[in-house]
Design an enzyme around this catalytic site. Structure first.
Site, short mmCIF file in Angstrom:
data_model
loop_
_atom_site.label_atom_id
_atom_site.label_comp_id
_atom_site.label_asym_id
_atom_site.label_seq_id
_atom_site.Cartn_x
_atom_site.Cartn_y
_atom_site.Cartn_z
N ASP A 48 -9.78 -13.11 8.09
CA ASP A 48 -10.75 -13.13 9.19
C ASP A 48 -10.55 -11.93 10.12
O ASP A 48 -9.48 -11.31 10.15
CB ASP A 48 -10.57 -14.39 10.03
CG ASP A 48 -10.90 -15.67 9.27
OD1 ASP A 48 -11.28 -15.59 8.09
OD2 ASP A 48 -10.75 -16.74 9.88
N HIS A 98 -18.39 -13.83 10.15
CA HIS A 98 -17.45 -14.42 11.12
C HIS A 98 -17.96 -14.20 12.55
O HIS A 98 -17.17 -14.04 13.48
CB HIS A 98 -16.06 -13.79 10.93
CG HIS A 98 -14.93 -14.53 11.61
ND1 HIS A 98 -14.81 -15.90 11.61
CD2 HIS A 98 -13.85 -14.08 12.31
CE1 HIS A 98 -13.71 -16.25 12.27
NE2 HIS A 98 -13.12 -15.16 12.73
N HIS A 102 -17.14 -12.60 17.93
CA HIS A 102 -16.01 -13.54 17.92
C HIS A 102 -15.91 -14.40 19.19
O HIS A 102 -14.83 -14.54 19.77
CB HIS A 102 -14.68 -12.78 17.70
CG HIS A 102 -13.63 -13.64 17.05
ND1 HIS A 102 -12.87 -14.55 17.75
CD2 HIS A 102 -13.21 -13.73 15.77
CE1 HIS A 102 -12.03 -15.14 16.92
NE2 HIS A 102 -12.22 -14.67 15.71
N HIS A 191 -5.46 -13.02 8.56
CA HIS A 191 -6.30 -12.18 9.43
C HIS A 191 -6.02 -10.70 9.21
O HIS A 191 -4.88 -10.26 9.42
CB HIS A 191 -6.04 -12.53 10.90
CG HIS A 191 -6.41 -13.94 11.25
ND1 HIS A 191 -5.65 -15.01 10.86
CD2 HIS A 191 -7.49 -14.44 11.90
CE1 HIS A 191 -6.24 -16.12 11.27
NE2 HIS A 191 -7.35 -15.81 11.90
ZN LIG Z 1 -11.39 -15.11 13.91
#
Ligand SMILES: [Zn+2]
Length: 234
Positions: A48, A98, A102, A191
């Site tokens: 991510d 995503h 964010h 991530h």
């Molecule tokens: Zn994230």
């Protein structure tokens, strides 16, 4: 009369809402998956918050081990580093949405949620040529309006069966946690960026990939993108 009843009811309602917002199996705020089939020795690595300046190091490791992964990119980061975003697709990995910037979707309006998803979808499609079909909510938090936005953009939510805490823990801890969580159908969350951070320090994630992938290959797991994990016949 049970004077505790309203408090108990309020407590139950708030724990139900907590599950609906963050629970990995919840689908109250939109269709979502959190793991693949249990009968096949396959799992998915997901990343991510990218792309980041360090994403190419992760791509090189995945190429070295010949395993695919799924990258849930933020539209803002895609626009900052379009060449790296595109390289993820060129190397054969799957790209998911995503959000654009964010945010916590919790308490956002349905219109704001749709804009976040749509801007990310447009950025990713424009810069990588790939239109995502999977969406991972920032912080894993869903809210009212997400279901309609996902439906309009033909996105299915993806949570995870295990998350690495690679933004805060040491690589040996992350590797141990992820290796212990591996199972048929597992979706492992790491991530390659840190939200919208410029040049983020993702050395822990790189080191985790370097050490974790061979462990899981030795244990006989096949690595799949989310698409192929969820729909093995495709
Ligand atoms: Zn994230």
């Amino acid at each position: 009369m049970n004077t505790l009843a309203p408090l108990v009811a309020a407590g139950a309602a708030s724990s139900f809402m907590a599950w609906a917002v963050r629970g990995r199996s919840a689908q109250i705020f939109g269709r979502s998956v959190w793991r693949g089939p249990r009968h096949l020795p396959a799992l998915s690595l997901t990343f991510d918050d990218g792309p980041s300046e360090t994403t190419p190091q992760i791509l090189d490791l995945l190429s070295e081990y010949r395993v695919p992964a799924t990258f849930f990119q933020c539209g803002h980061n895609v626009e900052r580093l379009p060449e790296i975003a595109r390289e993820v697709a060129v190397r054969g990995h799957e790209i998911g949405n995503h959000s654009y910037s964010h945010p916590y979707l919790f308490l956002r309006s349905p219109a704001a949620i749709e804009i976040e998803l749509r801007r990310a979808q447009d950025s990713i499609q424009n810069h990588t040529g790939s239109a995502p079909v999977w969406f991972r909510a920032p912080f894993g938090a869903r809210w009212f309006g997400l279901s309609a936005a996902q439906h309009k953009l033909r996105l299915t939510g993806v949570m995870w069966s295990a998350i690495g805490y690679d933004w805060s823990r040491r690589a040996d801890e992350v590797v141990a946690r992820m290796a212990a969580s591996a199972s048929n159908g597992a979706i492992l969350c790491l991530h390659d960026g840190r939200e919208l951070g410029l040049n983020p320090d993702v050395r822990t994630t790189v080191e985790t990939v370097r050490r974790l992938v061979p462990i899981l290959l030795d244990r006989g797991y096949k690595f799949e993108t989310i698409g192929r994990l969820i729909c093995p016949k495709i």
